[in-house]
Design a protein around this motif. Structure first.
Motif, PDB file in Angstrom:
ATOM      1  N   ILE A 175     -34.223 -34.935  37.001  1.00  0.00           N
ATOM      2  CA  ILE A 175     -33.955 -33.497  37.150  1.00  0.00           C
ATOM      3  C   ILE A 175     -34.778 -32.698  36.140  1.00  0.00           C
ATOM      4  O   ILE A 175     -35.410 -31.690  36.478  1.00  0.00           O
ATOM      5  CB  ILE A 175     -32.453 -33.197  36.960  1.00  0.00           C
ATOM      6  N   ALA A 176     -34.762 -33.161  34.876  1.00  0.00           N
ATOM      7  CA  ALA A 176     -35.502 -32.461  33.823  1.00  0.00           C
ATOM      8  C   ALA A 176     -36.998 -32.439  34.133  1.00  0.00           C
ATOM      9  O   ALA A 176     -37.657 -31.400  33.994  1.00  0.00           O
ATOM     10  CB  ALA A 176     -35.250 -33.130  32.473  1.00  0.00           C
ATOM     11  N   THR A 177     -37.545 -33.570  34.575  1.00  0.00           N
ATOM     12  CA  THR A 177     -38.974 -33.648  34.880  1.00  0.00           C
ATOM     13  C   THR A 177     -39.328 -32.742  36.059  1.00  0.00           C
ATOM     14  O   THR A 177     -40.403 -32.114  36.070  1.00  0.00           O
ATOM     15  CB  THR A 177     -39.389 -35.098  35.206  1.00  0.00           C
ATOM     16  N   ALA A 178     -38.442 -32.667  37.044  1.00  0.00           N
ATOM     17  CA  ALA A 178     -38.683 -31.793  38.201  1.00  0.00           C
ATOM     18  C   ALA A 178     -38.773 -30.332  37.761  1.00  0.00           C
ATOM     19  O   ALA A 178     -39.613 -29.572  38.262  1.00  0.00           O
ATOM     20  CB  ALA A 178     -37.583 -31.981  39.238  1.00  0.00           C
ATOM     21  N   GLY A 179     -37.909 -29.945  36.815  1.00  0.00           N
ATOM     22  CA  GLY A 179     -37.984 -28.582  36.285  1.00  0.00           C
ATOM     23  C   GLY A 179     -39.247 -28.368  35.475  1.00  0.00           C
ATOM     24  O   GLY A 179     -39.947 -27.360  35.631  1.00  0.00           O
ATOM     25  N   ILE A 180     -39.552 -29.331  34.603  1.00  0.00           N
ATOM     26  CA  ILE A 180     -40.747 -29.247  33.754  1.00  0.00           C
ATOM     27  C   ILE A 180     -42.017 -29.174  34.593  1.00  0.00           C
ATOM     28  O   ILE A 180     -42.997 -28.518  34.204  1.00  0.00           O
ATOM     29  CB  ILE A 180     -40.791 -30.464  32.794  1.00  0.00           C
ATOM     30  N   SER A 181     -42.008 -29.812  35.757  1.00  0.00           N
ATOM     31  CA  SER A 181     -43.208 -29.840  36.610  1.00  0.00           C
ATOM     32  C   SER A 181     -43.609 -28.453  37.099  1.00  0.00           C
ATOM     33  O   SER A 181     -44.744 -28.255  37.563  1.00  0.00           O
ATOM     34  CB  SER A 181     -42.971 -30.755  37.827  1.00  0.00           C
ATOM     35  N   LEU A 182     -42.699 -27.471  36.993  1.00  0.00           N
ATOM     36  CA  LEU A 182     -43.019 -26.105  37.431  1.00  0.00           C
ATOM     37  C   LEU A 182     -43.684 -25.285  36.330  1.00  0.00           C
ATOM     38  O   LEU A 182     -44.265 -24.229  36.612  1.00  0.00           O
ATOM     39  CB  LEU A 182     -41.741 -25.392  37.889  1.00  0.00           C
TER      40      LEU A 182
END
Length: 230
Positions: free
Chosen positions: A157-164
């Motif tokens: 979840i954290a990485t998915a947010g960071i990817s933006l």
């Protein structure tokens, strides 16, 4: 929204990326195997615990798919602005917010699913290899597996947010290079491993950055009905 997401996936043939994802996972397996056998040949213990294995796997997976996500951002958004093809989309009787939201949702879900799947897949292989060949000193406890399942989910979840986050850098000059380079820097800083430690080990860091990434996504579309992104 689902129709828009489906149209974007078909338009850019994103289903074909499963091949690249498969190649990434094969590369992870080869790299981990090389690390193991090189260390064994040197008379060292290559992986001292399941926690260490999970830390290495997590860093590899998160770094790879954070950068991968930036490539998709370039394809779905940056290139469309640079080539002015986004203007055609904005002539459709669909709110601009919905169009960009669909694109960002694709990036978020792509990153989340692949980080979670790849992490669990590789950790499962380590578990299987240890059960058959005893590659780790000490046994893997059920509590370890349960804890790492939760950690893998939270990190995905954290990485998915960071990817933006790279969207913020890329949209200033509609620059593909800025988008990808910023993702490399972010991924490298967050996932650099030192003695089994990364910044991702401090739960507040990835979660805060993940929320910041979601804010970047919101910030990107908040005034899009009146003006261009960012």
């Amino acid at each position: 929204m689902l129709k828009l997401i489906n149209l974007e996936i078909k338009k850019f043939k994103l289903w074909h990326y499963w091949k690249a994802v498969s190649i990434c996972n094969i590369a992870f397996i080869v790299l981990l195997s090389m690390m193991f056998f090189i260390e064994i040949d040197g008379g060292k213990i290559p992986i001292e615990s399941f926690d260490m294995a999970a830390s290495i796997i997590g860093a590899l997976v998160r770094t790879t798919f954070t950068i991968f996500a930036s490539v998709i951002i370039v394809k779905l958004i940056i290139d469309e602005y640079r080539n002015k093809s986004i203007d055609v989309l904005f002539t459709y009787p669909i709110k601009r917010k919905k169009i960009i939201s669909a694109k960002l949702t694709i990036v978020f879900i792509f990153t989340f699913v692949n980080v979670l799947f790849s992490t669990l897949f590789l950790e499962g292989l380590v578990n299987l290899a240890d059960a058959n060949f005893n590659i780790l000193p000490g046994a893997i406890q059920l509590e370890d597996i349960s804890r790492h399942l939760l950690t893998a989910f939270m990190n995905a979840i954290a990485t998915a947010g960071i990817s933006l986050i790279p969207l913020f850098f890329g949209m200033h000059r509609k620059s593909s290079a800025a988008t990808i380079v910023s993702s490399i820097l972010i991924a490298t800083i967050l996932n650099s491993t030192s003695e089994d430690f990364t910044l991702f080990s401090i739960l507040a860091v990835p979660l805060s950055l993940g929320l910041f990434g979601l804010y970047i996504g919101y910030y990107s579309i908040r005034n899009i009905e009146k003006k261009d992104l960012v």
